[in-house]
Design a protein around this motif. Structure first.
Motif, PDB file in Angstrom:
ATOM      1  N   UNK A 230      53.226  26.709  24.927  1.00 55.54           N
ATOM      2  CA  UNK A 230      54.626  27.059  25.139  1.00 55.54           C
ATOM      3  C   UNK A 230      55.354  27.158  23.808  1.00 55.54           C
ATOM      4  N   UNK A 231      55.926  28.306  23.539  1.00 54.85           N
ATOM      5  CA  UNK A 231      56.743  28.542  22.343  1.00 54.85           C
ATOM      6  C   UNK A 231      55.984  28.371  21.031  1.00 54.85           C
ATOM      7  N   UNK A 232      54.688  28.646  21.028  1.00 52.85           N
ATOM      8  CA  UNK A 232      53.993  28.557  19.753  1.00 52.85           C
ATOM      9  C   UNK A 232      52.490  28.461  19.865  1.00 52.85           C
ATOM     10  N   UNK A 242      46.474  16.357  18.089  1.00 56.14           N
ATOM     11  CA  UNK A 242      46.954  17.669  18.494  1.00 56.14           C
ATOM     12  C   UNK A 242      48.125  18.010  17.572  1.00 56.14           C
ATOM     13  N   UNK A 243      48.190  19.259  17.164  1.00 55.55           N
ATOM     14  CA  UNK A 243      49.280  19.732  16.311  1.00 55.55           C
ATOM     15  C   UNK A 243      49.937  20.940  16.979  1.00 55.55           C
ATOM     16  N   UNK A 244      51.257  21.035  16.860  1.00 54.89           N
ATOM     17  CA  UNK A 244      51.989  22.192  17.381  1.00 54.89           C
ATOM     18  C   UNK A 244      52.767  22.830  16.238  1.00 54.89           C
ATOM     19  N   UNK A 245      52.749  24.164  16.177  1.00 52.83           N
ATOM     20  CA  UNK A 245      53.469  24.841  15.114  1.00 52.83           C
ATOM     21  C   UNK A 245      54.967  24.783  15.370  1.00 52.83           C
ATOM     22  N   UNK A 246      55.695  24.243  14.404  1.00 52.10           N
ATOM     23  CA  UNK A 246      57.148  24.149  14.468  1.00 52.10           C
ATOM     24  C   UNK A 246      57.726  25.293  13.636  1.00 52.10           C
TER      25      UNK A 246
END
Length: 371
Positions: A230-232, A242-246
């Motif tokens: 979601x959103x990225x 786990x990493x999410x792109x900001x």
């Protein structure tokens, strides 16, 4: 994969990484082959030799599967890539310029796709997986990374450390593996792998930019999965990370699980649900883009290796023990299905007629995706 150095090989094969045992699937992906370092005058390695034609290519170990429109494309050992135009019933072997093991595949459209694997190889197809060309390998990516990071020295505190690491990897032959690939369009995508390696492209793979300096990963943990969420974009790997792109920060930030084992895969349901799965039947669900996680039981201790969202929203997960589980409530609960010919599964895709195409240790299986 080709081994970076004797020290690294010993560490992987002993299963030492932050005190945790390397899971079977990670060992399978990371530590199968011995180092191939004969001189170029007398020996051609798997990055220079095309995959051999084999009538048994669809029956040997296959490690990932993706859809290219209505076609299924699966990748596996020794550079084998096979494709099916009849929902997995029959398969043809693709023309592939390398014989290194391939572990992940992604299609951005019905014709254009990418596959990655050992030796840091990136392959590209423009004809739905029938023929492939090499875009990148570990030696080339190491050179790209050194030049890019050297330009950052003085302006980025971690740049010098990253440069030194890349030079060490390059001196070991530049053979570090890529383990995951995700393309969101025919031009834009990323590949990820061992030792914090992440390269992205915005021109379909003609040029690549290192993104190792854009990740909160000071311990240089391996990446095993990359997926659209979601959103990225999200990454997953060792030690429950786990990493999410900001987009605002322009970097990947941590969304760590309450878990210390390896995460083999990520699955988004197209809405707000994100599933992270891995070693010992570990499954975690998030409804808020990874800010919080809840553990979900699948009733098994086997490593979960792959997942797929079916038309209508049902979710399938497959394990190393030949198990298939299905959720009808966005990943909150799962029930066991009964495959007719189980094997160790490494990839699963939804197929027409309420079926699933699975790949694994014995090639391809087509199974019912319902009770």
């Amino acid at each position: 994969m080709t081994v970076l150095a004797k020290r690294s090989s010993d560490r992987w094969l002993r299963g030492i990484r932050g005190g945790a045992r390397v899971p079977a699937i990670a060992a399978f992906v990371l530590g199968l082959a011995a180092s191939l370092t004969a001189t170029a005058d007398t020996f051609q390695g798997p990055l220079e030799q095309p995959a051999q034609s084999s009538s048994l290519a669809a029956r040997g170990p296959l490690l990932a599967i993706a859809a290219a429109g209505s076609r299924f494309v699966a990748v596996g050992q020794r550079g084998h890539i096979v494709y099916s135009d009849d929902a997995g019933n029959t398969w043809k072997q693709a023309s592939v310029p390398v014989s290194t093991d391939l572990v992940a595949v992604s299609f951005a459209s019905a014709t254009k796709g990418w596959a990655v694997g050992h030796g840091g190889v990136v392959l590209h197809t423009a004809d739905a997986g029938a023929t492939w060309t090499k875009q990148l390998d570990g030696r080339k990516s190491a050179d790209i990374a050194v030049r890019y990071l050297e330009s950052k020295v003085g302006g980025l505190p971690s740049a010098q450390k990253l440069v030194e690491r890349e030079k060490r990897l390059a001196s070991d032959g530049g053979t570090q593996p890529l383990m995951a690939v995700h393309f969101e369009s025919e031009t834009t995508g990323c590949v990820a792998g061992a030792f914090n390696r992440l390269f992205c492209t915005e021109d379909g793979g003609n040029t690549w930019t290192p993104w190792m300096d854009r990740i909160d990963n000071p311990n240089e943990l391996h990446f095993y999965a990359i997926a659209g969420c979601a959103n990225g974009i999200c990454l997953a790997g060792e030690q429950g990370m786990v990493w999410r792109f900001d987009a605002e920060k322009g970097r990947f930030v941590t969304r760590a699980l309450p878990y210390q084992g390896s995460v083999f895969g990520l699955l988004a349901d197209g809405a707000d649900t994100l599933l992270a799965f891995g070693l010992r039947g570990s499954l975690f669900r998030s409804g808020d883009e990874g800010k919080s996680w809840e553990r979900v039981s699948i009733g098994s201790q086997a490593g979960i290796t792959s997942g797929a969202v079916l038309p209508g929203g049902a979710i399938l997960l497959a394990t190393q023990a030949g198990e298939i589980v299905r959720s009808l409530d966005a990943g909150r609960t799962f029930a066991r299905l009964k495959p007719t010919r189980p094997m160790a599964y490494y990839g699963v895709m939804s197929a027409p007629g309420g079926k699933a195409v699975l790949v694994g240790s014995e090639g391809v299986r087509v199974e019912a995706a319902h009770d």
